[in-house]
Scaffold this active site. Structure first.
Site, PDB file in Angstrom:
ATOM      1  N   HIS A  14     -30.275   8.208   8.570  1.00 15.18           N
ATOM      2  CA  HIS A  14     -29.009   7.840   9.201  1.00 15.18           C
ATOM      3  C   HIS A  14     -28.858   6.322   9.255  1.00 15.18           C
ATOM      4  O   HIS A  14     -29.803   5.614   9.608  1.00 15.18           O
ATOM      5  CB  HIS A  14     -28.925   8.403  10.622  1.00 15.18           C
ATOM      6  CG  HIS A  14     -28.902   9.896  10.687  1.00 15.18           C
ATOM      7  ND1 HIS A  14     -30.039  10.665  10.519  1.00 15.18           N
ATOM      8  CD2 HIS A  14     -27.874  10.768  10.870  1.00 15.18           C
ATOM      9  CE1 HIS A  14     -29.711  11.951  10.612  1.00 15.18           C
ATOM     10  NE2 HIS A  14     -28.412  12.036  10.822  1.00 15.18           N
TER      11      HIS A  14
ATOM     12  N   ASP B 157     -26.552   9.312   6.548  1.00 10.62           N
ATOM     13  CA  ASP B 157     -25.427   9.960   7.235  1.00 10.62           C
ATOM     14  C   ASP B 157     -24.805   9.074   8.309  1.00 10.62           C
ATOM     15  O   ASP B 157     -25.456   8.196   8.879  1.00 10.62           O
ATOM     16  CB  ASP B 157     -25.898  11.252   7.898  1.00 10.62           C
ATOM     17  CG  ASP B 157     -26.047  12.400   6.913  1.00 10.62           C
ATOM     18  OD1 ASP B 157     -26.153  13.545   7.370  1.00 10.62           O
ATOM     19  OD2 ASP B 157     -26.060  12.153   5.704  1.00 10.62           O
TER      20      ASP B 157
END
Length: 292
Positions: free
Chosen positions: A258, A111
């Site tokens: 992430h 992400d």
């Protein structure tokens, strides 16, 4: 009163007192434990996936996050464009978002990128282990780093819309505002890769609401949640990130990681440890570009 009767009576009093104390302790314990949402068998949560943007809360559940008791998707009006029910979404408050890969394969998702420091490192590691993943990209980052969007696609990874500016509260806004945000993000992605399919949408913070799910579906995107969350945005260190992923991963897991939004070196270092183990135990895949 005989000694035997006295003993029996004393035992009865002790039993009553113990029962009362246990009942009080149980009631107190229940009052101290937060209400749990039933059906968390997949491990899916609605936690904020990182305090890494100026307009995002520093922790805890964001405003607008559905809570226990929120009506399930089936209790309201039918969602426009939704066909059938989703596979094991995990909890009612995901509003039908995918929390598994839909197959026995495991899916890594990244992400908040792309980021010029961390995304190339992630891509290099995935290339080394011949693994394809799914990148949930933020619109303004896609606009600022079109070369990285191109690299993601050229190496066979799948793209996912993650809103324009990682707006955790997006789902509480009007349908028109949500649609504008998602379209703006898609336009930034397609400016870099005109023909790349964008069939997934991940709500920042996992703060799913009926409107954001409905608009995403109307735009042809399937809402994507996760089932394994090592909370790498909290910077717990590579060791803890690694341990969480390797312990919780199972066939069909969607792993949340992430590659941007802050210091992600711990995630990169963890990925270097995670990939040899996961590739020895599972088939890893990018989420499909035809989720139906």
């Amino acid at each position: 009163m005989t000694p035997g009767n006295s003993t029996a009576r004393a035992a009865g009093i002790v039993t009553v007192v113990l029962a009362a104390l246990l009942g009080s302790a149980y009631a107190l314990g229940r009052s101290l434990v937060p209400d749990q949402v039933p059906g968390h068998s997949t491990g899916a949560t609605t936690s904020v996936d990182g305090p890494h943007y100026a307009d995002q809360p520093s922790g805890g559940e964001p405003s607008g996050t559905p809570s226990a008791g929120t009506p399930s998707p089936g209790s309201g009006p039918a969602e426009t464009g939704q066909e059938g029910s989703e596979p094991d979404a995990g909890t009612d408050n995901l509003f039908g978002a995918h929390a598994t890969s839909g197959s026995a394969r495991l899916a890594l998702t990244f992400d908040d990128g792309p980021d010029p420091r961390y995304t190339p490192q992630v891509l290099a590691l995935l290339r080394e282990y011949n693994v394809h993943a799914t990148f949930c990209v933020v619109g303004e980052n896609a606009q600022n780093h079109p070369d990285l969007i191109q690299a993601i696609v050229n190496e066979g990874h799948t793209l996912c819309n993650h809103s324009w500016h990682h707006d955790v509260g997006l789902g509480t806004r009007s349908a028109d505002a949500i649609r504008s945000d998602l379209l703006r993000t898609n336009e930034a992605i397609r400016a870099a890769v005109p023909n790349a399919p964008i069939v997934w949408y991940r709500q920042p913070g996992g703060a799913w609401t009926y409107p954001v799910v409905s608009v995403a579906r109307q735009l042809g995107m399937t809402p994507l949640h996760w089932s394994v969350d090592p909370s790498d945005w909290e910077l717990p260190g590579a060791g803890k990130i690694t341990a969480t992923v390797l312990t919780q991963a199972q066939p069909g897991s969607v792993v949340l990681l992430h590659d941007a939004g802050g210091n992600r070196q711990g995630t990169v270092d963890a990925l270097r440890r995670i990939l040899p183990d996961l590739t020895s135990r599972f088939e890893l895949e990018a989420l499909p570009t035809d989720p139906t």
